[in-house]
Design an enzyme around this catalytic site. Structure first.
Site, PDB file in Angstrom:
ATOM      1  CB  CYS A  85      -0.933  -0.012   1.197  1.00  0.00           C
ATOM      2  SG  CYS A  85      -1.949  -1.494   1.220  1.00  0.00           S
TER       3      CYS A  85
HETATM    4  C1  UGA Z   1      -1.503   0.411   5.509  1.00  0.00           C
HETATM    5  C2  UGA Z   1      -2.341   1.357   6.395  1.00  0.00           C
HETATM    6  O1  UGA Z   1      -1.852   1.331   7.742  1.00  0.00           O
HETATM    7  C3  UGA Z   1      -3.824   0.956   6.373  1.00  0.00           C
HETATM    8  O2  UGA Z   1      -4.595   1.918   7.095  1.00  0.00           O
HETATM    9  C4  UGA Z   1      -4.305   0.927   4.914  1.00  0.00           C
HETATM   10  O3  UGA Z   1      -5.651   0.560   4.804  1.00  0.00           O
HETATM   11  C5  UGA Z   1      -3.460  -0.063   4.151  1.00  0.00           C
HETATM   12  O4  UGA Z   1      -2.081   0.356   4.202  1.00  0.00           O
HETATM   13  C6  UGA Z   1      -3.959  -0.092   2.728  1.00  0.00           C
HETATM   14  O5  UGA Z   1      -3.844   0.917   2.023  1.00  0.00           O
HETATM   15  O6  UGA Z   1      -4.622  -1.058   2.339  1.00  0.00           O
HETATM   16  P1  UGA Z   1      -0.411  -2.007   5.847  1.00  0.00           P
HETATM   17  O7  UGA Z   1       0.311  -1.730   4.564  1.00  0.00           O
HETATM   18  O8  UGA Z   1      -1.092  -3.303   6.031  1.00  0.00           O
HETATM   19  O9  UGA Z   1      -1.541  -0.875   6.116  1.00  0.00           O
HETATM   20  O10 UGA Z   1       0.673  -1.914   7.012  1.00  0.00           O
HETATM   21  P2  UGA Z   1       1.091  -0.894   8.160  1.00  0.00           P
HETATM   22  O11 UGA Z   1       0.819  -1.519   9.465  1.00  0.00           O
HETATM   23  O12 UGA Z   1       0.556   0.454   7.928  1.00  0.00           O
HETATM   24  O13 UGA Z   1       2.686  -0.873   7.955  1.00  0.00           O
HETATM   25  C7  UGA Z   1       3.253  -0.458   6.705  1.00  0.00           C
HETATM   26  C8  UGA Z   1       4.770  -0.453   6.793  1.00  0.00           C
HETATM   27  O14 UGA Z   1       5.216   0.640   7.599  1.00  0.00           O
HETATM   28  C9  UGA Z   1       5.404  -1.704   7.406  1.00  0.00           C
HETATM   29  O15 UGA Z   1       6.538  -2.060   6.639  1.00  0.00           O
HETATM   30  C10 UGA Z   1       5.795  -1.270   8.798  1.00  0.00           C
HETATM   31  O16 UGA Z   1       6.911  -1.981   9.279  1.00  0.00           O
HETATM   32  C11 UGA Z   1       6.172   0.184   8.544  1.00  0.00           C
HETATM   33  N1  UGA Z   1       6.045   1.062   9.728  1.00  0.00           N
HETATM   34  C12 UGA Z   1       4.851   1.235  10.344  1.00  0.00           C
HETATM   35  C13 UGA Z   1       7.172   1.754  10.182  1.00  0.00           C
HETATM   36  O17 UGA Z   1       8.282   1.626   9.637  1.00  0.00           O
HETATM   37  N2  UGA Z   1       7.025   2.585  11.253  1.00  0.00           N
HETATM   38  C14 UGA Z   1       5.840   2.783  11.874  1.00  0.00           C
HETATM   39  O18 UGA Z   1       5.794   3.589  12.832  1.00  0.00           O
HETATM   40  C15 UGA Z   1       4.731   2.078  11.430  1.00  0.00           C
END
Ligand code: UGA
Length: 458
Positions: free
Chosen positions: A295
């Site tokens: 995403c």
């Molecule tokens: C993300 C959004 O959080 C959802 O709200 C959205 O619906 C979704 O994309 C989508 O568009 O369908 P997702 O990709 O499943 O969800 O994962 P996240 O939990 O957001 O994490 C994304 C990435 O960011 C991961 O690689 C995680 O490790 C990284 N991350 C997350 C960080 O490096 N730091 C943070 O503080 C949080």
């Protein structure tokens, strides 16, 4: 007044009765429980939407062109890993949820969701061919419609104007009878998607059509969340802007983290202090090796490409991507400072999934890191609790890369270790590190609890 409708339904071999309850309240407010719903696309979004709406009492058909996926779902098996999905499939498959390769259920559906993929084109913009094709086929299937005023809802992440200018006209081309159009973005995190669907922060209904809005409110009648009604184009933009905001917070934290590292400051202490400001909040300020997944990288690029197409230079969005793309190289530079020559050194890579609680490796930072390590001639021993099979398709096991059954085994004899995913089980690692040849441990996710690990940017 309460009306009970008994509807006989036939689905493959099953014949069952659906009880539809309509409660008409004063002032003509109608609550309709148990809608008949079709979802086009049974990927993460489609299947989770389908199973959660079945759990809320609706009758749901998920449609997919992939026959194997349809077979697997109808056998009650989850085609993807998602917490709680297996239990819900067991409960609803064959009763209130069916999968099919055909669009026939569309004609008897009150609401039809489009949840097909919008993969990136080479220029970063979203490829809308599957959206277009789904809308066309819905229009054709609705020629047989048996429901008054069906509503077609775009759930996929699409650039603003897609619902209005592509989806509605494509349905209308075939359908002369009135129908509603709506955009209803999803905000589901992989691995926590069922929880997010059932307990959303907000529900966005993008439509200019009162009847379609009313039906969408029925879909979400049972959910305890504020409903925001907007134009379809604003709803489409909300999804991109929300993901871009979250990605920006991560890249911002990483940039501050890179500065902190040079100055010997712990960025996690800093961001805790920053996030305690009510106007900022603590979420998505975890610095590290950057964001991956299907995403954030795709949506930020699509938004940047959209901005460029309307003559706006997306300076900030480009920087968000650049900071993210650089984090693996910064990790590599730190590793080389500690190990010097990486040729033939054994590097343990802990974590391959793009984040914890999923086997998804799309845009995983671990894959970038493995590429960089291979270029330097390192030998890689990796471990992930869920995603190893996926990675083997890209990097088959060889002299250069081995897949181990535990973190301890991956660490055995290693010259250095890189932590790439925030798996909770890594928090408990301790004596396993004593199996390493040299104790060079770089944590890219702030997950380890041992004093001699070095943070990537803290
Ligand atoms: C993300 C959004 O959080 C959802 O709200 C959205 O619906 C979704 O994309 C989508 O568009 O369908 P997702 O990709 O499943 O969800 O994962 P996240 O939990 O957001 O994490 C994304 C990435 O960011 C991961 O690689 C995680 O490790 C990284 N991350 C997350 C960080 O490096 N730091 C943070 O503080 C949080």
């Amino acid at each position: 007044m309460i009306t009970l409708h008994l509807i006989r339904k036939e689905h493959r071999a099953d014949v069952h009765l659906t009880i539809r309850i309509i409660i008409i309240l004063p002032e003509d407010r109608i609550i309709l429980y148990m809608l008949t719903i079709t979802i086009i696309g049974s990927g993460y979004v489609g299947l989770i939407t389908g199973i959660c709406l079945a759990e809320r009492g609706n009758t749901v058909t998920v449609v997919d062109i992939d026959e194997e996926k349809v077979r697997v779902i109808n056998a009650g098996e989850p085609p993807i890993y998602e917490e709680g999905l297996q239990e819900l499939l067991k409960k609803h498959v064959g009763v209130s949820l069916h999968a099919s390769t055909s669009y026939t259920s569309v004609s008897e559906s009150d609401v039809i969701f489009i949840a097909v993929g919008t993969p990136p084109l080479p220029d970063g913009s979203a490829d809308l061919q599957y959206i277009r094709s789904a809308a066309e086929q819905i229009g054709i299937a609705l020629l047989e419609k048996h429901v008054k005023y069906p509503v077609v809802v775009v759930k996929s992440t699409v650039p603003p104007t897609t619902t209005r200018d592509i989806v509605c006209p494509a349905v209308k081309k075939h359908m002369e009878e009135p129908f509603g159009c709506c955009m209803n973005p999803e905000f589901l995190r992989e691995g926590r998607a069922i929880e997010d669907f059932m307990h959303p922060d907000r529900i966005v209904i993008g439509s200019d059509d009162e009847e379609a809005i009313a039906k969408m409110k029925q879909v979400y009648a049972d959910f305890d969340a504020p409903i925001l009604v907007t134009s379809p184009t604003a709803a489409e933009m909300i999804k991109y802007a929300a993901n871009a905001m979250l990605a920006t917070r991560i890249s911002f934290s990483n940039e501050i983290g890179n500065v902190c590292k040079k100055l010997g400051i712990d960025v996690y202490e800093v961001m805790k202090g920053v996030g305690l400001d009510n106007r900022i909040g603590p979420a998505f300020l975890n610095a590290g090796v950057g964001f991956g997944g299907s995403c954030f990288p795709k949506d930020v690029s699509a938004l940047a490409s959209l901005a460029t197409s309307v003559g706006i230079d997306p300076i900030l969005l480009h920087s968000v991507i650049t900071v993210n793309d650089n984090q693996p190289s910064i990790m590599m530079a730190l590793l080389e400072e500690r190990v010097h020559d990486l040729a033939d050194k054994q590097i343990a890579v802990l974590g391959l999934a793009f984040k914890d609680n999923t086997d998804d490796i799309r845009e995983s930072r671990a894959l970038c890191m493995i590429e960089l390590l291979r270029e330097k001639g390192a030998r890689i021993s990796c471990y992930d609790p869920m995603a190893m099979e996926e990675v083997k398709h890209i990097f088959p096991a060889s002299q250069e890369i081995s897949y181990m059954s535990s973190a301890g085994d991956a660490l055995d004899g290693a010259d250095a270790c890189l932590v790439m995913t925030e798996w909770p089980e890594f928090e408990k690692l301790d004596k396993e590190f004593s199996r390493m040849k040299t104790q060079i441990i770089i944590d890219g996710r702030h997950i380890l609890n041992i004093p001699h690990a070095e943070g990537l940017c803290w």
